[in-house]
Write a protein that holds these residues in place. Structure first.
Motif, short mmCIF file in Angstrom:
data_model
loop_
_atom_site.label_atom_id
_atom_site.label_comp_id
_atom_site.label_asym_id
_atom_site.label_seq_id
_atom_site.Cartn_x
_atom_site.Cartn_y
_atom_site.Cartn_z
N GLY A 18 -1.44 -13.50 38.52
CA GLY A 18 -0.75 -14.78 38.55
C GLY A 18 -0.57 -15.28 39.97
O GLY A 18 -1.14 -14.75 40.91
N ARG A 19 0.29 -16.28 40.10
CA ARG A 19 0.54 -16.89 41.41
C ARG A 19 1.73 -16.20 42.06
O ARG A 19 2.78 -16.04 41.45
CB ARG A 19 0.84 -18.39 41.23
N LEU A 20 1.56 -15.79 43.31
CA LEU A 20 2.64 -15.16 44.06
C LEU A 20 3.52 -16.26 44.65
O LEU A 20 3.04 -17.12 45.39
CB LEU A 20 2.07 -14.28 45.18
N ARG A 21 4.80 -16.26 44.28
CA ARG A 21 5.74 -17.27 44.80
C ARG A 21 6.15 -16.86 46.20
O ARG A 21 6.72 -15.79 46.42
CB ARG A 21 6.96 -17.37 43.89
N SER A 22 5.87 -17.71 47.14
CA SER A 22 6.11 -17.44 48.55
C SER A 22 7.56 -17.03 48.82
O SER A 22 8.49 -17.67 48.34
CB SER A 22 5.77 -18.69 49.37
N GLY A 23 7.71 -15.95 49.56
CA GLY A 23 9.02 -15.51 50.00
C GLY A 23 9.84 -14.74 48.98
O GLY A 23 10.93 -14.28 49.29
N THR A 24 9.34 -14.59 47.74
CA THR A 24 10.14 -13.92 46.72
C THR A 24 9.50 -12.66 46.17
O THR A 24 10.19 -11.81 45.62
CB THR A 24 10.41 -14.85 45.51
N GLY A 25 8.20 -12.57 46.25
CA GLY A 25 7.49 -11.45 45.64
C GLY A 25 7.30 -11.64 44.15
O GLY A 25 6.77 -10.77 43.48
N SER A 26 7.73 -12.77 43.60
CA SER A 26 7.58 -13.05 42.17
C SER A 26 6.15 -13.45 41.85
O SER A 26 5.54 -14.22 42.58
CB SER A 26 8.50 -14.20 41.74
N ILE A 27 5.64 -12.93 40.74
CA ILE A 27 4.32 -13.30 40.25
C ILE A 27 4.54 -14.18 39.03
O ILE A 27 5.20 -13.76 38.08
CB ILE A 27 3.47 -12.07 39.93
N LEU A 28 4.00 -15.39 39.07
CA LEU A 28 4.32 -16.41 38.07
C LEU A 28 3.07 -17.02 37.46
O LEU A 28 1.97 -16.78 37.91
CB LEU A 28 5.14 -17.53 38.73
N GLY A 29 3.29 -17.83 36.43
CA GLY A 29 2.22 -18.61 35.83
C GLY A 29 1.78 -18.07 34.49
O GLY A 29 2.22 -17.02 34.01
N ASP A 30 0.87 -18.84 33.86
CA ASP A 30 0.38 -18.48 32.53
C ASP A 30 -0.32 -17.13 32.51
O ASP A 30 -0.24 -16.40 31.52
CB ASP A 30 -0.58 -19.56 32.01
N ILE A 31 -1.00 -16.78 33.59
CA ILE A 31 -1.68 -15.48 33.65
C ILE A 31 -0.65 -14.35 33.51
O ILE A 31 -0.86 -13.38 32.79
CB ILE A 31 -2.50 -15.33 34.95
N SER A 59 16.33 -19.07 39.69
CA SER A 59 16.18 -20.24 40.56
C SER A 59 15.01 -21.12 40.17
O SER A 59 14.85 -22.20 40.72
CB SER A 59 16.05 -19.79 42.02
N SER A 60 14.18 -20.68 39.22
CA SER A 60 13.07 -21.53 38.80
C SER A 60 12.76 -21.33 37.33
O SER A 60 13.00 -20.26 36.76
CB SER A 60 11.80 -21.26 39.63
N GLU A 61 12.23 -22.36 36.72
CA GLU A 61 11.82 -22.32 35.32
C GLU A 61 10.72 -21.27 35.12
O GLU A 61 10.73 -20.54 34.12
CB GLU A 61 11.32 -23.69 34.91
N GLU A 62 9.78 -21.18 36.06
CA GLU A 62 8.68 -20.22 35.94
C GLU A 62 9.20 -18.79 35.94
O GLU A 62 8.75 -17.96 35.15
CB GLU A 62 7.68 -20.40 37.07
N GLN A 63 10.14 -18.48 36.84
CA GLN A 63 10.70 -17.14 36.88
C GLN A 63 11.40 -16.81 35.57
O GLN A 63 11.27 -15.70 35.04
CB GLN A 63 11.68 -16.99 38.03
N SER A 64 12.15 -17.76 35.04
CA SER A 64 12.85 -17.54 33.77
C SER A 64 11.86 -17.24 32.65
O SER A 64 12.08 -16.33 31.85
CB SER A 64 13.68 -18.77 33.39
N GLY A 65 10.77 -17.99 32.60
CA GLY A 65 9.77 -17.78 31.55
C GLY A 65 9.14 -16.40 31.60
O GLY A 65 9.00 -15.73 30.57
N VAL A 66 8.76 -15.97 32.78
CA VAL A 66 8.14 -14.64 32.93
C VAL A 66 9.15 -13.55 32.58
O VAL A 66 8.83 -12.61 31.85
CB VAL A 66 7.58 -14.45 34.36
#
Length: 126
Positions: A18-31, A59-66
């Motif tokens: 998935g997409r790495l969210r800058s500064g957080t280490g979170s991996i996000l997105g449909d993948i 802090s983000s909708e994407e993080q909540s979804g994952v």
């Protein structure tokens, strides 16, 4: 973290795409959502951006979804949260506090929060 887990032979380590969210280490997105749909976990450890007596926020909708997807497929859900997250205004609701089996904190929550959590049978370790 994955590299450290790889050093333990009894632990199987998987890394989501998935997409790495800058500064957080979170991996996000449909993948990421697709990846976590295919796994069942004994335990999931999650963090949050804020928490109050009833709800956990990100802090983000994407993080909540994952994180929701990870929670759906986990046997036990554990929230790791430090005291700076208490009663901070949240933007994207992740879930109810009692959707977690255990909340682990660095110090005791304020008495008014503990009273609500006790009534909801939320296990809190600090």
């Amino acid at each position: 973290m994955a590299i450290k887990l790889d050093e333990i032979p009894a632990v199987k380590t998987f890394i989501a795409g998935g997409r790495l969210r800058s500064g957080t280490g979170s991996i996000l997105g449909d993948i990421s959502l697709d990846f976590f749909s295919d796994f069942r976990a004994d335990l999931v450890f999650l963090s949050c951006s804020s928490i109050n007596a009833n709800d956990v926020y990100m802090s983000s909708e994407e993080q909540s979804g994952v994180k929701r997807r990870m929670m759906e497929n986990a046997e036990r859900k554990i929230l790791l949260c430090d005291h700076s997250k208490f009663n901070v205004k949240g933007y994207y609701r992740l879930c109810d506090v009692n959707d977690f089996d255990v909340i682990i904190m660095d110090q005791q929550p304020p008495e008014e929060i503990m009273a609500v959590w006790s009534h909801k049978n939320v296990e809190v370790l600090y």
